[in-house]
Design a protein around this motif. Structure first.
Motif, short mmCIF file in Angstrom:
data_model
loop_
_atom_site.label_atom_id
_atom_site.label_comp_id
_atom_site.label_asym_id
_atom_site.label_seq_id
_atom_site.Cartn_x
_atom_site.Cartn_y
_atom_site.Cartn_z
N UNK A 1 52.32 47.24 45.30
CA UNK A 1 51.38 46.97 44.20
C UNK A 1 51.24 45.40 43.97
N UNK B 1 50.71 41.57 43.25
CA UNK B 1 49.43 40.92 41.70
C UNK B 1 48.01 41.08 42.85
N UNK C 1 46.35 42.74 44.83
CA UNK C 1 45.82 43.96 45.17
C UNK C 1 44.72 43.73 43.49
N UNK C 2 44.97 44.00 42.38
CA UNK C 2 45.21 43.78 40.96
C UNK C 2 43.37 42.98 40.75
N UNK D 1 40.36 44.06 42.70
CA UNK D 1 39.39 45.00 42.22
C UNK D 1 38.89 44.80 40.98
N UNK D 2 39.72 43.70 39.84
CA UNK D 2 39.38 42.66 38.78
C UNK D 2 38.11 41.90 39.50
N UNK E 1 35.85 42.60 41.53
CA UNK E 1 35.00 42.34 42.08
C UNK E 1 34.01 42.64 40.81
N UNK E 2 34.64 43.21 39.63
CA UNK E 2 33.80 42.74 37.96
C UNK E 2 33.55 41.72 37.41
N UNK E 3 34.84 40.46 37.40
CA UNK E 3 34.66 39.75 36.94
C UNK E 3 35.51 38.43 37.36
N UNK E 4 34.41 38.07 38.70
CA UNK E 4 34.15 37.14 38.87
C UNK E 4 34.73 35.25 38.55
N UNK E 5 34.87 35.85 37.96
CA UNK E 5 35.87 34.49 37.12
C UNK E 5 36.86 34.02 37.50
N UNK F 1 43.13 33.53 37.95
CA UNK F 1 43.67 33.14 36.46
C UNK F 1 43.83 31.70 35.58
N UNK F 2 43.00 30.96 34.60
CA UNK F 2 43.10 29.68 33.71
C UNK F 2 43.65 30.39 32.79
N UNK G 1 52.55 48.09 38.06
CA UNK G 1 52.07 48.07 38.19
C UNK G 1 53.03 49.32 39.64
N UNK G 2 54.28 48.74 39.56
CA UNK G 2 55.30 49.41 39.68
C UNK G 2 56.38 50.28 39.03
N UNK H 1 43.07 45.07 32.33
CA UNK H 1 43.25 45.67 33.45
C UNK H 1 43.30 46.61 33.31
N UNK I 1 42.64 49.47 36.15
CA UNK I 1 43.16 50.26 36.80
C UNK I 1 43.50 51.86 36.07
N UNK J 1 32.89 35.79 32.16
CA UNK J 1 31.08 35.93 32.72
C UNK J 1 31.45 36.82 33.83
N UNK K 1 31.02 50.49 37.00
CA UNK K 1 32.76 50.93 37.88
C UNK K 1 33.56 51.42 37.01
#
Lengths: 237, 559
Positions: A27, A29, A31-32, A35-36, A38-42, A47-48, B466-467, B498, B502, B543, B552
């Motif tokens: 798992x 980083x 991967x998440x 996934x995320x 897809x929901x949150x394009x930013x 990460x900023x 996650x682990x 997050x 998940x 955004x 989702x």
């Protein structure tokens, strides 16, 4: 360097502990992230940085900044040339009454230093300790009436002793001017410098006897008086 | 009350009555400047004065050189440029009278710094003055050289200064010793030239000479290995004698500070002993007894005594001390730590950090007091204490210590929150084998001060969750609760969002509950509502299509 005191090394480790990379696993980083994202394009671009929200107090003098955020330009460049790097006397209002620099600082640097230290020291409450950490140095200060006497030393110097040196200076000034006040140091600033030059040379203490310092200044003052009488023409300053 | 107008009027009247008047006296210029109500007024006064001074300089006016130099120095102190006056300093220094030299040298050290090339022009005058018959003039030259010389000047004039170390006048000797310090700092190669004189001067009785020479010896040791060895061989017994004599001395009014004779001399000798005894068993043995005497005998009710004890403890910890001596040192530290004086406590915390290398167990004994210092009103003390606490953390005490720190996090100043958060995260990460405890601490910190938590810290948290499949349910439920209670910290929101994304199904169905948990009722729409609220609040940073998200998430929860 071999002579570096232990605690300074420890301090460096604390401020910047080396971060080991987290062990990679199934798992990971990414991967998440995907996934995320897809929901949150930013988040797809990474990460900023989290920006801490710092409260800005209403008071006009800027709050003292922690030394870790201060600029590093003066720190690395300047080898230790003296126990006391500079002496600064400032009034409650931030006016400079006396400055003596035992380490090389350009005119511009000096103005910057004075502004920073004024902001740092003048805003400190009366019950706090007499030491501030500033740019990797320590500044020892004490308030006498309307004046702050400040001396900048290295991080591993004896700050309690410097408090005594400040007091030594103040007592000698007091003896010389007779109950010295700020006005004495304004109108006779050159004499205050003469006194300082009999106490410190190259940022080191030169004389522990107040009586001796007084005697030496008096002897030199009489030399000047004698020359005045002789010449009759040396202008009354 | 002075006004600029009145002073200018006086001066004008003065001028009209006496056309050869020199203009304002120093005192009047200062009064005019102080009376200025605006920066523009002040600038006008300064401009007028500078003009007069420039004119006097170009006319080579002898009469008012002192006054003009004093004015220049005052104007310089205000921050105005005074380059045009630099040559005047040189002229005054080159004059033959003491008064001229006195103010000329002062001007030199105030208006110039060592980087300016003009300084080189003084070398000749300095050389002459170092050989002057008037000891006060020699003193002026030594003082100027000691304060401002460049490496080149140091090299040029070192022989004169060396010679002056042997002069009879103690006031000249002490100045020469301090001047030598600067020379050696600028040109360390010259250290060996001074070591012989320095060692023999330790036999002097004059305190001013002694403190200067002892300081010179310390400097020489730092500059040159050879000097260090030489001084180790030739000065240790002398130093022990000096310290013993001054420590045992009866009341000496000239040197007395708070009942102690010449604390400055005590401290300097202690410092030199540290330099000599570091890594040298022989030397350390020689100084053992006198260190014990100073450590036990010195009164610690005034700052002067504490300054000596501070230096003494530093020396004990820096040399190859006996265990008995080390115990003495740690005891002094313990006393300092409970002193009500802020300065002493600050210094104690410093010393304890060094003591960690010497005797960790002894420092651990003071853990509770140190923790109290983390909450001190004084920011300097808080910072020191926090660094020390970080060093003290180990497997046994990590949980109670962390609890104390997290409790304090809630009430601490904003200024301090950043440092404190970073330290807690460091500690927790270091001891994260107990995953449940690690999660609890991180969730608490995120809730309290998430904004100060660095990115890599909460990344690591996410990786751990996650682990750790057995803790995922617990995590999502805890984070959901935290989000409900206070979703103001951005990092908390990110991690929570997050996690809910998940492991949403675990949240809604209370999957893999731990013994310590109570079941909570969270429906799918509750979860989506929570997410929407969080995202709305941070819609600027996230955004995205909230509708798509809720879709989702519903899908995710249904999985």
């Amino acid at each position: 360097p071999a002579n570096r005191p232990v605690w300074l090394n420890a301090g460096k480790q604390i401020a910047h502990p080396t971060r080991s990379r987290p062990p990679s696993t199934d798992a990971d980083p990414r991967r998440w992230h995907s996934r995320l994202s897809a929901i949150l394009p930013s988040l797809a671009t990474g990460c900023h940085p989290v920006r801490p929200r710092r409260q800005i107090r209403a008071a006009t003098p800027t709050r003292p900044r922690s030394s870790s955020r201060a600029s590093a330009d003066l720190r690395g460049r300047r080898p230790s040339l003296a126990m006391i790097n500079f002496v600064l006397l400032i009034s409650r209002q931030g006016k400079v009454r006396l400055t003596k620099w035992y380490s090389p600082y350009t005119q511009k640097e000096r103005t910057k230093v004075i502004r920073e230290l004024s902001g740092l020291i003048l805003t400190r409450g009366p019950k706090l300790c007499n030491f501030v950490e500033w740019r990797g140095y320590k500044v020892v200060y004490r308030r006498y009436a309307s004046l702050y006497f400040c001396m900048c030393i290295d991080a591993d110097d004896n700050e309690l002793e410097v408090l005594e040196i400040i007091h030594h200076f103040v007592e000698i000034l007091d003896r010389y001017f007779g109950s010295v006040c700020e006005l004495d140091l304004i109108f006779n600033f050159h004499k205050a410098y003469y006194v300082l030059d009999e106490i410190l040379i190259s940022g080191e203490l030169q004389e522990s006897s107040k009586k001796n310092v007084a005697r030496l200044i008096a002897a030199q003052d009489s030399l000047v008086e004698a020359a005045k009488e002789e010449a009759g023409s040396i202008s009354n300053i | 009350q002075d006004s600029v107008e009145r002073i200018v009027e006086d001066a004008a009247m003065d001028l009209s009555l006496n056309p050869f008047s020199s203009g304002t006296r120093l005192r009047d210029m200062i009064r005019a400047i102080r009376a200025s109500k605006t920066a523009a007024e002040e600038r006008a006064v300064v401009r007028r004065e500078c003009a007069a001074i420039r004119a006097a300089i170009s006319d080579n006016d002898q009469d008012y050189r002192h006054r003009n130099m004093a004015k220049l120095m005052f104007i310089h102190m205000l921050g105005y440029p005074t380059h045009f006056g630099q040559m005047e300093c040189l002229k005054l220094i080159a004059a033959s009278g003491f008064p001229e030299k006195r103010i000329g040298y002062l001007g030199l050290t105030l208006l110039l710094d060592e980087r300016q090339e003009v300084l080189m022009l003084v070398t000749n005058s300095l050389k002459q003055d170092l050989n002057h018959s008037n000891q006060f003039i020699v003193g002026l030259a030594l003082c100027a050289l000691g304060n401002i010389c460049s490496a080149e000047m140091a090299r040029d004039l070192a022989p004169e200064v060396e010679r002056l170390l042997q002069t009879r006048d103690p006031n000249t000797k002490k100045k020469a010793a301090l001047c030598s310090i600067r020379i050696v700092r600028k040109v360390p190669d010259l250290a060996e030239n001074f070591m012989g004189s320095a060692a023999s001067l330790l036999k002097e009785k004059h305190h001013g000479v002694l403190i200067s020479v002892v300081q010179l010896c310390t400097e020489l040791c730092k500059a040159s290995r050879e000097a260090l060895e030489y001084l180790r061989k030739h000065s240790v017994e002398g130093l022990v004698r000096i310290l013993r004599d001054v420590s045992n001395s009866s009341y000496a009014p000239e040197y007395d500070i708070a009942g102690i004779t010449d604390p400055f001399l005590h401290i300097r000798v202690l410092r030199l002993m540290r330099t000599l005894g570091q890594g040298d068993a022989d030397c350390s043995e020689h100084v053992n007894d006198i260190l014990a005497q100073v450590a036990t005998k010195t009164e610690s009710n005034k700052n002067a005594g504490n300054a000596i004890l501070y230096e003494c403890v530093e020396t004990i910890m820096g040399i190859e001390a006996t265990s008995g001596l080390r115990v003495l040192a740690i005891n002094i530290l313990g006393r300092f730590l409970s002193n009500r004086d802020n300065n002493i406590r600050y210094v104690a915390l410093n010393m304890l950090m060094k003591a960690m290398a010497v005797d960790t167990l002894a420092v651990q004994r003071h853990r509770v007091t140190i923790l109290e210092c983390v909450k001190d009103a004084d920011v300097s003390i808080r910072k020191r204490a926090l660094e020390l606490v970080y060093l003290l953390v180990n497997d046994t005490n990590v949980k109670p210590l962390t609890k104390e720190l997290v409790d304090y996090l809630e009430v601490s100043d904003d200024d301090f929150k950043e440092d404190l958060t970073a330290k807690i995260c460091s500690i927790v990460e270091k001891f994260s084998q107990d995953k449940l405890w690690y999660l609890d601490q991180m969730f608490k910190v995120l809730t309290l001060t998430g904004n100060f938590v660095k990115d890599d810290v909460w990344h690591a948290l996410i990786v751990l969750i996650s682990n750790a499949p057995e803790l995922q349910g617990y995590s999502v439920r805890s984070l959901y609760k935290a989000l409900q209670a206070s979703g103001t910290q951005e990092s908390l929101v990110r991690v929570a969002v997050w996690c809910i994304g998940e492991y949403g199904e675990m949240l809604v169905n209370n999957i893999s509950m731990l013994d310590v948990e109570e079941p909570i009722t969270v429906t799918e729409s509750d979860a989506v509502d929570a997410l929407e609220l969080a995202l709305k609040r941070y819609s600027v940073d996230f955004p995205g299509d909230v509708t798509k998200l809720s879709e989702d998430t519903s899908n995710c929860c249904a999985e």
